[in-house]
Structures are given as structure tokens and as C-alpha cells.
Design a protein around this motif. Sequence first.
Motif, PDB file in Angstrom:
ATOM      1  N   UNK A 402       0.802  -1.237   0.000  1.00 54.09           N
ATOM      2  CA  UNK A 402       0.000   0.000   0.000  1.00 54.09           C
ATOM      3  C   UNK A 402       0.829   1.279   0.000  1.00 54.09           C
ATOM      4  N   UNK A 403       2.033   1.214  -0.499  1.00 53.63           N
ATOM      5  CA  UNK A 403       2.872   2.408  -0.659  1.00 53.63           C
ATOM      6  C   UNK A 403       3.810   2.134  -1.830  1.00 53.63           C
ATOM      7  N   UNK A 404       4.538   3.128  -2.268  1.00 56.13           N
ATOM      8  CA  UNK A 404       5.380   2.989  -3.452  1.00 56.13           C
ATOM      9  C   UNK A 404       6.592   2.091  -3.187  1.00 56.13           C
ATOM     10  N   UNK A 405       6.907   1.266  -4.170  1.00 56.89           N
ATOM     11  CA  UNK A 405       8.117   0.433  -4.143  1.00 56.89           C
ATOM     12  C   UNK A 405       8.768   0.500  -5.524  1.00 56.89           C
ATOM     13  N   UNK A 406       9.918  -0.130  -5.647  1.00 59.85           N
ATOM     14  CA  UNK A 406      10.615  -0.182  -6.935  1.00 59.85           C
ATOM     15  C   UNK A 406      10.128  -1.336  -7.803  1.00 59.85           C
ATOM     16  N   UNK A 407       9.152  -2.110  -7.305  1.00 57.29           N
ATOM     17  CA  UNK A 407       8.699  -3.303  -8.027  1.00 57.29           C
ATOM     18  C   UNK A 407       7.182  -3.292  -8.182  1.00 57.29           C
ATOM     19  N   UNK A 408       6.657  -2.130  -8.586  1.00 55.09           N
ATOM     20  CA  UNK A 408       5.233  -1.984  -8.890  1.00 55.09           C
ATOM     21  C   UNK A 408       4.347  -2.423  -7.731  1.00 55.09           C
ATOM     22  N   UNK A 409       4.816  -2.163  -6.526  1.00 54.44           N
ATOM     23  CA  UNK A 409       4.056  -2.456  -5.295  1.00 54.44           C
ATOM     24  C   UNK A 409       3.741  -3.953  -5.146  1.00 54.44           C
ATOM     25  N   UNK A 410       4.593  -4.782  -5.716  1.00 55.96           N
ATOM     26  CA  UNK A 410       4.390  -6.224  -5.624  1.00 55.96           C
ATOM     27  C   UNK A 410       4.614  -6.704  -4.199  1.00 55.96           C
ATOM     28  N   UNK A 411       3.677  -7.544  -3.695  1.00 53.01           N
ATOM     29  CA  UNK A 411       3.734  -8.041  -2.319  1.00 53.01           C
ATOM     30  C   UNK A 411       3.971  -9.555  -2.280  1.00 53.01           C
ATOM     31  N   UNK A 412       4.548 -10.109  -3.325  1.00 56.01           N
ATOM     32  CA  UNK A 412       4.855 -11.535  -3.371  1.00 56.01           C
ATOM     33  C   UNK A 412       5.940 -11.800  -4.382  1.00 56.01           C
ATOM     34  N   UNK A 413       6.346 -13.061  -4.489  1.00 59.10           N
ATOM     35  CA  UNK A 413       7.434 -13.407  -5.390  1.00 59.10           C
ATOM     36  C   UNK A 413       6.946 -13.555  -6.826  1.00 59.10           C
ATOM     37  N   UNK A 414       7.898 -13.493  -7.754  1.00 60.42           N
ATOM     38  CA  UNK A 414       7.669 -13.898  -9.139  1.00 60.42           C
ATOM     39  C   UNK A 414       8.656 -15.021  -9.443  1.00 60.42           C
ATOM     40  N   UNK A 415       8.364 -15.816 -10.458  1.00 61.08           N
ATOM     41  CA  UNK A 415       9.249 -16.939 -10.740  1.00 61.08           C
ATOM     42  C   UNK A 415       9.027 -17.525 -12.114  1.00 61.08           C
ATOM     43  N   UNK A 416      10.004 -18.324 -12.552  1.00 55.86           N
ATOM     44  CA  UNK A 416       9.939 -19.044 -13.825  1.00 55.86           C
ATOM     45  C   UNK A 416      10.390 -20.480 -13.604  1.00 55.86           C
TER      46      UNK A 416
END
Length: 741
Positions: A402-416
Motif C-alpha cells: 500500500x505504498x510505493x516500491x521499486x517493483x510496482x508495489x508487488x507483495x509476493x514473489x515472481x518466478x519461472x
Amino acid sequence: MKKTLLLLALVLTATNLSAQKFDPNTRYRLVARGVEGMVADQQMYYYYDDVGYSTLSYHTEAETISQNSSQWWYIRRTTNGWTLQNATTERYLEMRQYHYSYNWEGTSYSGVEHIVRTNDTLLGDSAVWTLDYVNDGFRFASAAMPEWCLGVYAWEGEYGSSKQVTSLMVSWNFDHYVSTFDVYAEDGTLVTGEGMPAQVLSSMHLNGKTPLRLNSRNDCLVTMAQKDADTDYDISVTWDGAETSEAYRLEVEEATTTEAGLRITDVSCHKRYPFIIYDNSGENILSGALCFTTLPIAELNAENINGSAYVQGTFRLQDPDYAGIDTTYTALTKVRGATAQRYAKKPYNVKLYEADATTEQDANLLGLRNTHTWILDAMYVDRIRMRNRVCFDTWNEIDSVPYNTNYNQRNGTVGRFVEVFVSGEYKGIYCLTDKVNRKLLNLTKVAFNLDSTVVTPRGLLYKGKQWGDDTYLKSVPSSTLSTTVTWGNWELEYPDDYPSTAAWTPLRNLINYGKMSEARFKQNFEENYYFDNLLNYALLQLAYNLEDNGMKNMYISTKNIEKAGKRMLFTVWDIDSSLGGLWDGQHNDITADTTYLTRVYPLARLFSKNLLGFRDSLRQKWHNLSQTILSPEHLAEKLDTYATLLTESGAWTREYNLWGTACNLTADINDEIAYVKAWYERNIAYLNELLPELPTGLARLQLTPNATQGIYTIDGRRIEGQSRHNLPHGIYIIDGRKVIL
């Protein structure tokens, strides 16, 4: 129809890199890497019942090496491998199978032993070996039983020691067993691995990608872009080193030659393409088959990777969408997890560093995120190898910081999804993910005073490591605050370098806030939690039936206790026990279990008593999202997309062949996907009953700045002393009408 090998022509020079690596008239010593001594033809005898057999000893006497001792060997090329003949006894080193069967105190025992010994004569392939150079040492594998190799058992402890020549499976990676050898000529020269199969293979690049050996048949896996699958695939073949590039040639079955290299018509990830690599003397260096995948390939190389300490090695990720040879990083690696590290397929933490192994090196792997810390998730117990990924994808859709971050306010992991090799051994499908950490959540760094003697914590990140009343946010683990990185069942993830009572105080305060009176709990809620964040967590918990979370495997964080106060954010973690599956891989064919939600004390108060209209808001949001992000169709699309990726790349077949028997995989992943889809349909129906849709015709309140109406929660409690503009979203009663804020 007879198959034809079509030649990839490369310019040959007079450079002689013959497959005859060893001089047939020179004597050599075989020294297990890191173990003092050498292989000697001095027999040691063992017995099973009345049947005896002998094996070689590992000579460790601290004396000058005798020119006539049995420690010297001739290593000579044959038509199908190599022989090792002792220079003194003239006996040949061989590996034989012994079938034993005996009775001991009423119990019958039988089995097969693989015995290393010497023999006066050559007995077929039992005395023929294949040579390779692996992990900076020579490996001698049996030509008759290529999964077995020459090794040394070296154990030293408080009560004695043992060093002896033995047989080892090539796939074994145990601390007390050594399967590679330094080879010294009689003049003391250390023989290098140049020209050996592994060295030659590692120097070859197909469109910049290096094939890696899958098995003892020399099936080699190479990655290619997904867009190239099932097309006429053009391959540029290059070799490391100016001399090497003109010293080898590659022949691939079903490939035609082009000006640039090779072309395989309608290339498939489900076929084997036989190949031969020759040196310029015409010797067959290596023969096998190319296998293609559209998944990236991760290579992790280190010795004795364990769960207690990071070990140094290297890491390379072969990205099929990158045209070139991928960077090899210095890396520190550790087996991760508590329960997971007991499984045969290990998960790993990987930290990337500069060559000095001390300076962190960020890398944007596969376009996921620029960071130096990565996870290779083994997903061993998950029968579809994607529950964690699917759950995180959904969490990222419904929740945000709920505030600005460097990763589009993502609150979880991403993966491949990737295919992984560890120290040259194929380990199957993994998911490469980033980590939940300070950078992802944009937590403020600690502050130092002018002389750096006082550290003030600001941003904080806690992780629940086990269930208990403290992780349920019901009671503090101790009246005394910790000065270490653990406090009860909690871990301090940041700032873990500076644990202190000041760092633990906000968590203690949060737990104590949850025990306040109902009036004070409601009044101070927005100072402690984000309403929508808790609402979204409750939705995911119920929709996917997360049974290994409930604050265990969860993060709580605050951006900056100096500026943002004590308001805490939930971030989910390790959510593979979900979607009809349990933590041990078994089916969990029950619908959403609310006890995993309500045992978390603040959530129990919000959900059970509908405080602040939480339950009504949950009902409303469930019926909105169950038609979109949480709909069966949306989940099915995610499952099918990943299943198609794993199947069409050929990775699922490899995973099933490697791990299927051990962890209940199905040959067709869609069989298990069908179970998950059916389970979710049942869970949807259950949640529609648990959270019935709200009555229609509710008005949406338009507050004026001077509005004076009394506001009540849906359960009839008046809200006092709080600006209406700051009320959480939910259902309220205003002037006798139900309204939605």
C-alpha cells in the motif's frame, strides 16, 4: 530404414588432440581428490557366508613412492574404452557384480554387490572403463555398468578411520565418498582434463547454449527459445578457444548442413537426436543424443552443499531468449527449508557475488528482478509442481504493497520454471524465484549515528517459522525481548545483522494490541493493520485452502517505525500446501478450513465477530472476485498454461522418469490437474454457502464533510471517535440503512 549421420564440416588443423589421452608406456598414480594416498593392487578380503571376494586397498603409508610398488598403473586405450593395468602385478582393474544370499539367525539376506578388484586376464567389459574429467578430476566409470564408478571411501572420526577403494554410483554425492581422482605421471606431472568428454562438451555451444549430460547414455539437454520449437531450427556451432574451434567436429543425425552450421527440420522437444563428436585424428570423443527443452537451464556447481552453511561455487542460468553464452557467477549456495531439505530433491538458496566472493552482484535473471538473492524451489511433494507458483501469481493479482516500491508495489514473489543441474547431475524441474526481503517491500534501512556505534532499526521484517500462540499473534513468546534473530517462533529477517530489543518491540506491541478490548481494538485498527491486506489474505486462505500458513510461513513487515508508525503488512510465503494438497504431497480433499484463518487471533476477532464489517466485506469481495480472479476459469487457465509449458518442453517426462515413483507423480500431468480443478469447483460451492452474497439494493454512502449521522457496524456496534473518511471499506448501518463504504 538405415539412418545416416550428416556431417557438420569444420576446418581441421594439424593440432593433434587425440583421444589417446595417456601414454600407453607411462605409469600413473591414481590419487582420490583431497584424500592422501593412492590406489594400490594390495588385496583386502571380505566374506558373505562362505563366499569370499577381494577388493583393492588405498595405500596411505608416508614413504617414498617405490618404483616397484603396486601403486603404478598403465592407462591404455581400447576399442570401447580404457584399461587400467597394474605396472607391478600386471593385473587388470575390473568391476564385477556379486549376487549374495545367506541366512543369519533365521533371517535371509540377498542382494547384489559391485566389487572393485584386479584380475590376471581381461574378462570382457568388466575390465573396461570410460574416462571423463568431472569437477576438476578424472572419473573412471565401468563400461559394463556405466552408472557405477571407481571410488574411495574415506572416513575419519573420533574412534578411528578408514580409507579403501570401493564402487560408487555416479549419482552419489556423500561426504565420505570420493569419485574423482588426480592422476600423476611417473615424472610427477599432474594430468589435465583437456580433450576428455566433459571438457569437450562444455566447450561446445549450440546457438550459444551449452549441452549438459542427462544420464550415462550421454543424452545431453540443450535449451532453445519456445518460438523455435516445432520449426526448422538453424544451429550455429561454436567451440571455446581458437585451437579447439578447429580441432573438433560434430555429427548430428537428422541434421543437414548449412553455411552457418546445422538445420534440424521440425525440431522436437520429444525426440533424441544422436550425435558424435570427433577430434581431428578421427577418434570418437563422445557419442550420445541431443535433447531439446524450451525451459531455461540452471547450473549449480559446488562441493558438499548442505543445509547448515553456505558453500562457494558457481551458478549459470542458460536463458533461451538470450542470444549468447550466459554469464557464470561466483555463488554461495545452501540447501534451504526445514522439512524440504530432508527430501531427495533439495531446494536451494543461491547468492550471486563478484569473483572475489565477497561483493554482492545483482543480476536480472529471466527478467524477473535485479537482485543477488535467488531461490531454486524443488517443489518435491507437489504432484503438479506449480501450486506455489499459481498461488503467488494469484496473490500478486489481488494484493499489493500500500505504498510505493521499486517493483510496482508487488507483495509476493515472481518466478519461472527451469530445469536444474547440480554438480553435473540432472535434478529436474525447479521454479527460480526471487525472495521476499527488504528491497522488494521497500523497507527503510537501519540508521547509524555519526560514529556508527548506535544502530536504530526502522524498516522491519519478521517471519513465522513454526506454529504457536506467539505466531498466532495471541501472546508474546516471553516477557523478555530477544537480542538475537529469533524470539519464540519468530525470526527477524531484517535487520538480521542488527538484532536488538528495539527491533522486536513493534512485534510485541502488535501482539499486545490484539488483546485490547473490542472498542479499543476497533478504534486503533488502522494504526496497526491494513484492512484490505488482511481481507485479501483471508480470501486467498479460504479460496485455496492454505493449510501450512496461518502466520507460520508468513511475513509481517513495517516500512518505517519512525515515520509510518507500527502499521504492519501481511505477505504470504511457502504456499504449496494448497489447492487440495497437503504439505506432505497427499491429497487434502476437504473444502476451506476456517480454523487456519481464525486461529490467528486478530483475524478471529475480525471474522468471527464481523468487527469493522470485516466478514461482510469478505462476503462482498468474494462474490466479486469469484467471478474474475478467483473464478474456476481463471485458475484453470493458469494451471493449463503451466501444464502445457512443462509438457511441451519435455520437462515433465524427465521429471516423471526421475521422481515419479518417489512422490506420486502421474505420467500425464493433466491427470493431476483435473483433480485440482474438480477440488476447486467443490470449494467454490462451499464458500458460496459460507459467505452468502449480500442482499441486493444496498446504497453506497456519499459522506459530506459535515455529516453527523451515527455509524454502526453490521453487528450493531456504534463507531466512535474516528473520522468516517478513514473507515475501512465494509458494510455499515447509517440512519437505519445498510450502506457500503
